[in-house]
Design a protein around this motif. Structure first.
Motif, PDB file in Angstrom:
ATOM      1  N   VAL A 264      -5.792   5.808   0.627  1.00  0.00           N
ATOM      2  CA  VAL A 264      -4.731   4.830   0.468  1.00  0.00           C
ATOM      3  C   VAL A 264      -4.955   4.062  -0.826  1.00  0.00           C
ATOM      4  N   LEU A 265      -3.890   3.772  -1.543  1.00  0.00           N
ATOM      5  CA  LEU A 265      -3.899   2.870  -2.691  1.00  0.00           C
ATOM      6  C   LEU A 265      -3.261   1.563  -2.259  1.00  0.00           C
ATOM      7  N   PHE A 266      -3.848   0.438  -2.701  1.00  0.00           N
ATOM      8  CA  PHE A 266      -3.251  -0.829  -2.301  1.00  0.00           C
ATOM      9  C   PHE A 266      -3.546  -1.926  -3.316  1.00  0.00           C
ATOM     10  N   ALA A 267      -2.710  -2.947  -3.272  1.00  0.00           N
ATOM     11  CA  ALA A 267      -2.878  -4.161  -4.061  1.00  0.00           C
ATOM     12  C   ALA A 267      -2.521  -5.329  -3.151  1.00  0.00           C
ATOM     13  N   VAL A 268      -2.911  -6.542  -3.565  1.00  0.00           N
ATOM     14  CA  VAL A 268      -2.650  -7.731  -2.757  1.00  0.00           C
ATOM     15  C   VAL A 268      -1.765  -8.691  -3.538  1.00  0.00           C
ATOM     16  N   ARG A 269      -0.695  -9.151  -2.885  1.00  0.00           N
ATOM     17  CA  ARG A 269       0.233 -10.122  -3.463  1.00  0.00           C
ATOM     18  C   ARG A 269       0.016 -11.475  -2.786  1.00  0.00           C
TER      19      ARG A 269
ATOM     20  N   ASP B 276      -3.912  -9.140  -7.015  1.00  0.00           N
ATOM     21  CA  ASP B 276      -5.165  -8.439  -7.265  1.00  0.00           C
ATOM     22  C   ASP B 276      -4.865  -6.957  -7.127  1.00  0.00           C
ATOM     23  N   ASN B 277      -4.728  -6.292  -8.266  1.00  0.00           N
ATOM     24  CA  ASN B 277      -4.459  -4.845  -8.272  1.00  0.00           C
ATOM     25  C   ASN B 277      -5.605  -4.079  -8.935  1.00  0.00           C
ATOM     26  N   ASN B 278      -6.820  -4.669  -8.837  1.00  0.00           N
ATOM     27  CA  ASN B 278      -8.019  -4.010  -9.370  1.00  0.00           C
ATOM     28  C   ASN B 278      -7.860  -3.693 -10.855  1.00  0.00           C
ATOM     29  N   PHE B 279      -7.445  -4.707 -11.605  1.00  0.00           N
ATOM     30  CA  PHE B 279      -7.313  -4.601 -13.061  1.00  0.00           C
ATOM     31  C   PHE B 279      -6.316  -3.529 -13.467  1.00  0.00           C
ATOM     32  N   GLY B 280      -5.269  -3.373 -12.654  1.00  0.00           N
ATOM     33  CA  GLY B 280      -4.183  -2.475 -13.021  1.00  0.00           C
ATOM     34  C   GLY B 280      -4.299  -1.060 -12.517  1.00  0.00           C
ATOM     35  N   VAL B 281      -5.386  -0.714 -11.850  1.00  0.00           N
ATOM     36  CA  VAL B 281      -5.536   0.667 -11.363  1.00  0.00           C
ATOM     37  C   VAL B 281      -5.466   0.742  -9.837  1.00  0.00           C
ATOM     38  N   ASP B 282      -5.231  -0.384  -9.172  1.00  0.00           N
ATOM     39  CA  ASP B 282      -5.090  -0.474  -7.722  1.00  0.00           C
ATOM     40  C   ASP B 282      -6.424  -0.220  -7.012  1.00  0.00           C
TER      41      ASP B 282
ATOM     42  N   TYR C  89       0.819  -1.211   0.000  1.00  0.00           N
ATOM     43  CA  TYR C  89       0.000   0.000   0.000  1.00  0.00           C
ATOM     44  C   TYR C  89       0.852   1.260   0.000  1.00  0.00           C
ATOM     45  N   SER C  90       0.196   2.376  -0.362  1.00  0.00           N
ATOM     46  CA  SER C  90       0.855   3.669  -0.384  1.00  0.00           C
ATOM     47  C   SER C  90      -0.148   4.747  -0.009  1.00  0.00           C
ATOM     48  N   THR C  91       0.313   5.743   0.711  1.00  0.00           N
ATOM     49  CA  THR C  91      -0.528   6.893   1.061  1.00  0.00           C
ATOM     50  C   THR C  91      -0.091   8.163   0.333  1.00  0.00           C
ATOM     51  N   ASP C  92       0.912   8.044  -0.556  1.00  0.00           N
ATOM     52  CA  ASP C  92       1.424   9.224  -1.262  1.00  0.00           C
ATOM     53  C   ASP C  92       1.553   8.984  -2.758  1.00  0.00           C
ATOM     54  N   GLY C  93       0.610   8.211  -3.301  1.00  0.00           N
ATOM     55  CA  GLY C  93       0.616   7.979  -4.749  1.00  0.00           C
ATOM     56  C   GLY C  93       1.772   7.156  -5.235  1.00  0.00           C
ATOM     57  N   TRP C  94       2.269   6.228  -4.420  1.00  0.00           N
ATOM     58  CA  TRP C  94       3.357   5.308  -4.719  1.00  0.00           C
ATOM     59  C   TRP C  94       4.723   5.980  -4.760  1.00  0.00           C
ATOM     60  N   ALA C  95       4.832   7.184  -4.195  1.00  0.00           N
ATOM     61  CA  ALA C  95       6.173   7.726  -3.975  1.00  0.00           C
ATOM     62  C   ALA C  95       6.920   6.850  -2.978  1.00  0.00           C
ATOM     63  N   THR C  96       6.199   6.331  -2.002  1.00  0.00           N
ATOM     64  CA  THR C  96       6.721   5.317  -1.072  1.00  0.00           C
ATOM     65  C   THR C  96       5.708   4.203  -0.985  1.00  0.00           C
ATOM     66  N   ALA C  97       6.173   2.999  -0.650  1.00  0.00           N
ATOM     67  CA  ALA C  97       5.301   1.842  -0.537  1.00  0.00           C
ATOM     68  C   ALA C  97       5.602   1.106   0.761  1.00  0.00           C
ATOM     69  N   HIS C  98       4.580   0.466   1.301  1.00  0.00           N
ATOM     70  CA  HIS C  98       4.703  -0.277   2.549  1.00  0.00           C
ATOM     71  C   HIS C  98       3.982  -1.613   2.391  1.00  0.00           C
ATOM     72  N   GLU C  99       4.266  -2.544   3.294  1.00  0.00           N
ATOM     73  CA  GLU C  99       3.649  -3.855   3.235  1.00  0.00           C
ATOM     74  C   GLU C  99       3.037  -4.215   4.582  1.00  0.00           C
ATOM     75  N   ALA C 100       1.894  -4.880   4.520  1.00  0.00           N
ATOM     76  CA  ALA C 100       1.225  -5.380   5.717  1.00  0.00           C
ATOM     77  C   ALA C 100       0.898  -6.846   5.491  1.00  0.00           C
ATOM     78  N   PRO C 101       1.473  -7.769   6.272  1.00  0.00           N
ATOM     79  CA  PRO C 101       1.175  -9.191   6.086  1.00  0.00           C
ATOM     80  C   PRO C 101      -0.256  -9.503   6.506  1.00  0.00           C
ATOM     81  N   ALA C 102      -0.895 -10.396   5.774  1.00  0.00           N
ATOM     82  CA  ALA C 102      -2.242 -10.846   6.117  1.00  0.00           C
ATOM     83  C   ALA C 102      -2.154 -12.142   6.899  1.00  0.00           C
ATOM     84  N   ALA C 103      -3.138 -12.379   7.751  1.00  0.00           N
ATOM     85  CA  ALA C 103      -3.193 -13.576   8.583  1.00  0.00           C
ATOM     86  C   ALA C 103      -4.422 -14.396   8.197  1.00  0.00           C
ATOM     87  N   TYR C 104      -4.263 -15.703   8.296  1.00  0.00           N
ATOM     88  CA  TYR C 104      -5.352 -16.631   7.973  1.00  0.00           C
ATOM     89  C   TYR C 104      -6.482 -16.526   8.995  1.00  0.00           C
ATOM     90  N   VAL C 105      -7.730 -16.578   8.497  1.00  0.00           N
ATOM     91  CA  VAL C 105      -8.916 -16.540   9.345  1.00  0.00           C
ATOM     92  C   VAL C 105      -9.648 -17.872   9.177  1.00  0.00           C
TER      93      VAL C 105
END
Length: 271
Positions: free
Chosen positions: A244-249, A259-265, A195-211
């Motif tokens: 926030v803009l985000f995609a899932v890896r 899943d990057n929402n068909f290329g537009v995040d 994800y990014s909060t500044d239009g992908w000038a910087t990017a961050h990652e958040a791990p997902a956990a199984y439910v």
């Protein structure tokens, strides 16, 4: 267009495919019937059964991915009814899939079957095909010549997409939660929100956990469900700004899916 009441329950597309094949043989060649490749695809279907205060109801949504071959088109889902007949459920246009250059659109069918009682049944298992008529041609998504099947309380079904964002929502403290549905392709897997909060000038990652299971309204869905779909959840703490803009890896079996929402995040704006 439904089968005769005394005949076996056969969907309309199978009759069309059979007649097309017989005509082709009579002409001395074999032409493939109009089964869709990328013209129409079932992106996701969700079926849940909820109960509250002695009442029960079934919520159904089917999301379709359609190529924009012409402005005038008919998009629907041909659904088998409890009496064995078939009915076309018209889909509604949702919006473009990604940027306009992709030429694809999202359409959706939603139904709620409320308190049917016991005759024939309070809810139904789903058997359906997707149907797209445009420029005099009809395309079917039949899932490799089989019908799509979803149990009444299965939850999510995604026949082609390994990973799809199910929902995202802000917490009162400014945190963002992202719910993700992945196909259980192997036991070992990693699911990450980038994800990014500044239009992908910087990017961050958040791990997902199984439910292991979750509620959907007043329904409960197991994870993985009988369709082999697991729910994962990512938590992004205290985001600055209002969007926030985000995609899932999704990494599994030596492969990486996005899943990057068909290329537009995916985009989520703070309410």
């Amino acid at each position: 267009m439904t089968p005769a009441s005394h005949a076996p329950a056969v969907s309309p597309f199978r009759w069309q495919a059979l007649l097309g094949a017989l005509a082709a043989l009579a002409l001395g060649f074999v032409a493939p019937p109009a089964q869709a490749g990328e013209e129409i695809r079932v992106q996701k279907a969700v079926s849940t059964v909820s109960s509250r205060y002695g009442q029960s109801w079934q919520d159904v949504s089917i999301t379709l991915l359609v190529q924009n071959l012409a402005y005038h088109k008919e998009v629907s889902v041909s659904m088998k009814q409890p009496d064995g007949t078939w009915a076309d459920l018209a889909a509604s246009y949702v919006g473009p899939a990604g940027s306009g250059a992709s030429g694809r659109e999202i359409w959706k069918v939603t139904r709620m079957y409320a308190s049917w009682g016991v005759d024939p049944q309070p809810s139904r298992d789903l058997e359906f095909v997707a149907k797209y008529t445009v420029a005099g041609q009809t395309y079917w998504d039949t899932h490799q010549w089989n019908h799509h099947h979803v149990g009444r309380g299965d939850g999510p079904y995604q026949p082609y997409a390994p990973v799809l964002v199910a929902a995202s929502f802000w917490r009162d403290n400014g945190d963002l939660d992202v719910s993700i549905d992945v196909k259980n392709l192997d036991y070992a897997k990693n699911v990450t929100v980038v994800y990014s909060t500044d239009g992908w000038a910087t990017a961050h990652e958040a791990p997902a956990a199984y439910v292991s299971g979750y509620t959907f309204g007043y329904a409960y869905i197991s994870s993985p469900n009988v369709q082999g779909v697991e729910r994962w959840q990512a938590h992004i703490p205290a985001l600055p700004g209002n969007g926030v803009l985000f995609a899932v890896r999704y990494e599994v079996g030596g492969q990486t899916y996005w899943d990057n929402n068909f290329g537009v995040d995916h985009q989520h704006t703070r309410p």
